[in-house]
Motif scaffolding. Structure first.
Motif: not given
Length: 636
Positions: A580, A586-588, A590, A592, A606, A608
């Motif tokens: 992260p 960024t959160a957008e 990233r 995953r 959400d 993680d």
């Protein structure tokens, strides 16, 4: 004389009558054998693990395989070997650091040390010929390695392996593994006769003289250890483990395919999947089966689809690069609704990647690798026992739902050895003879049920069932149809089958409390390590639970409701994700973990992720540290 047993954990000390060796009694112990490629360390560990399982210990093994076929000898990155973890109950993963190492040279040992694979204070039985080697460079390497290893606090016991082996064989490289097996036999008090029986089984295709020579080397190892070592290890066995079989995941896949009644395996050799065909080659013909080695991965898929078309579901075996090559034929099987089982033994990617290393690399490719909408069933066994039963399940689902079923195992399961209860064969595991009854006058080859999407499959030869099979868009009669309504309906029916199947599934079992601060979600071979880590953290009073998914397409039901009962949900996977706090992340944007991506899309929770691509199985200790960091209020 009477000696005091060293104990660990909460166990009390006890007395035993033995020689002058200290005996450490422990519920859990790990040993590694590491060498250059071609010195037989893995064979040594496989035999030791199998004997230990048959004597009543829980066992889990993990092979340490270099990425190159035969790396240069005495190279730090070229360690080849195996870890065996023993327990007084079931063992589900390879654990954290190893307690005991048998190393055939100091360079491969140094490689394991630098990967933090050795426990603090570990005992190392080390081939000592390199200390006096005539090559100045080799002696310098030895001295530098000893300085680094001794500074780490290991207990190093020199062993003249070369010298001992040369009393029985001309090439010590062909004997050190059995000498090492003899030392371990004495250290862990294994039954020598059982070990010799396992050696005979492992070398059953070799002349008796070779088996006899290996027995002699085993005896030499036992004799040297009893005369020179001052420690032994006692891992109590289970009182009644039941009627067990011992095998690795690839063998379990092979035997599961036999038990399922499938009669054709089409494959092209690829690491780490190839040994499935080796195991099949030994037994399949006795059960009417055929192993077909095709000229390439694409042809293997085509042969399996053609065999399935003839009336009985067939399967193909591959790994990541082969899955990519089979993509077009998998789309054909989906479009024609042809039953097909594909076993993908995952390895590190992309491209050739890490051929011998574990990674959960192919989930997204399995789900979405074909152009257009190509729904299919995807399941991932978590244990070696599940590798066996997943093949029976896959065959049944492929035929019932007329679809492709992908079984995602990985290199950890493929080469790992563990015991499990001997399955009792059941005729229900196999399909009946192909239906050759006449097709009703109004029958259609894709006569979809509007509610379930299912239809009766027309086997070639059924009276009145003649039709054209096509990969083009088609209607219920299997006639090429480009009109909008036909394509919409056919797509809906192929998708409807997965929804109908999901309606038969149960929500996943939660390991721990039904609600709390953190829920860990995993899939495939990580289950044992995840659950051990969760148990450790719950023992510390932390509010963490876990669940493990077997079916990944369709997903098991009830996930959204389960996730909402926890303050945070996080997947643990062996595939890549951005940290992260990585630059520009960024959160957008990233990227995953693959399961995390899937769960976020399907549940709108959400979710993680904590993932690693280290080329080795996850360790419970590392997962436990991640849990502490990612708990709400933690440092992550």
């Amino acid at each position: 004389m009477a000696i005091k047993l060293q104990t660990v954990g909460s166990e009390k000390s006890s007395e035993a009558t033995a020689d002058s060796a200290r005996v450490r009694r422990t519920r859990d112990h790990s040993v590694e054998i590491v060498s250059d490629s071609g010195e037989g360390a893995q064979k040594c560990g496989q035999i030791f693990g199998a004997v230990s399982a048959k004597m009543g210990n829980g066992v889990w093994t993990v092979e340490i395989i270099p990425a190159e076929v035969e790396p240069p000898p005495r190279s730090i990155a070229g360690a080849s070997g195996i870890r065996i973890r023993l327990g007084d109950g079931p063992v589900t993963n390879w654990g954290d650091e190893t307690d005991l190492v048998v190393a055939f040279n100091e360079q491969v040992l140094l490689g394991r040390h630098r990967l933090d694979a050795l426990a603090k204070g570990a005992t190392i039985l080390l081939e000592d010929q390199w200390a006096t080697h005539p090559d100045d460079g080799v002696r310098a390497q030895w001295e530098a390695a000893m300085e680094e290893l001794e500074a780490a606090g290991y207990r190093i016991v020199p062993v003249p392996m070369e010298e001992i082996c040369l009393t029985r064989v001309e090439n010590a490289r062909r004997g050190k593994n059995m000498l090492a097996l003899g030392m371990l036999t004495w250290i862990f008090d294994r039954d020598v006769d059982r070990v010799k029986e396992q050696i005979a089984h492992a070398f059953r295709t070799k002349p008796q003289a070779i088996i006899d020579k290996n027995h002699e080397l085993l005896d030499l190892g036992v004799e040297w250890a009893s005369a020179n070592l001052d420690f032994r290890v006692d891992v109590p066995t289970m009182d009644d483990p039941g009627d067990l079989v011992v095998m690795n995941g690839n063998e379990a896949v092979a035997l599961g395919a036999v038990a399922s009644g499938m009669e054709l395996a089409a494959m092209y050799p690829i690491t780490p999947a190839t040994s499935v065909s080796h195991h099949l080659g030994e037994v399949f013909e006795r059960f009417g089966g055929i192993v077909h080695q095709a000229e390439d991965e694409i042809a293997a898929a085509g042969v399996a689809i053609g065999a399935s078309y003839s009336g009985k579901c067939a399967f193909t075996i591959t790994s990541g690069p082969g899955l990519a090559l089979k993509t077009e034929f998998l789309g054909l099987a989906v479009m024609t609704e042809m039953p097909l089982v594909l076993v993908d033994v995952q390895r590190g990617g992309p491209s050739t990647g890490l051929p011998t290393k574990v990674e959960q690399s192919d989930l997204m490719a399995a789900l979405f690798g074909q152009p257009g909408d190509a729904p299919k069933i995807v399941l991932a066994p978590a244990t070696i026992e599940e590798c066996f039963h997943s093949m029976i399940t896959a065959r049944r689902l492929a035929e019932i739902f007329r679809t492709v079923v992908i079984v995602l195992t990985d290199a950890n399961l493929a080469t790992g050895v563990a015991p499990f209860l001997r399955p009792t064969p059941d005729p229900a595991w196999q399909s009946g003879p192909p239906d050759q009854s006449a097709v009703p006058a109004d029958g259609r080859p894709y006569d979809w049920d509007a509610r379930t999407g299912l239809s009766d499959r027309f086997i070639p030869g059924r009276p009145g069932g003649m039709h054209t099979v096509t990969g083009l868009a088609h209607d219920e009669r299997s006639k090429v149809a480009y009109d909008s309504a036909s394509n919409q309906r056919a797509s809906a029916m192929r998708s409807r089958k997965l929804a109908a199947f999901q309606s038969t599934l149960q929500p996943p079992r939660i390991n721990g409390a039904d609600s709390g601060d953190l829920l860990i979600v995993g899939w495939g071979s990580t289950r044992g390590a995840i659950e051990e880590a969760v148990e450790r953290c719950r023992g510390e009073g932390l509010s963490v639970s876990s669940l493990h998914l077997t079916f990944l397409s369709p997903l098991e039901p009830g996930l959204t409701e389960i996730f909402r009962r926890f303050r945070k949900v996080m997947t643990v996977e062996i595939n890549y994700s951005d940290a992260p706090d990585a630059p520009f992340t960024t959160a957008e944007n990233r990227r995953r973990g693959q399961l995390s991506w899937l769960l976020r899309a399907t549940t709108l929770v959400d979710v993680d992720c904590w993932t690693r691509v280290l080329g080795e199985p996850l360790r419970p200790g590392a997962i436990a540290r991640a849990i502490r960091e990612h708990l709400p209020g933690g440092s992550a």
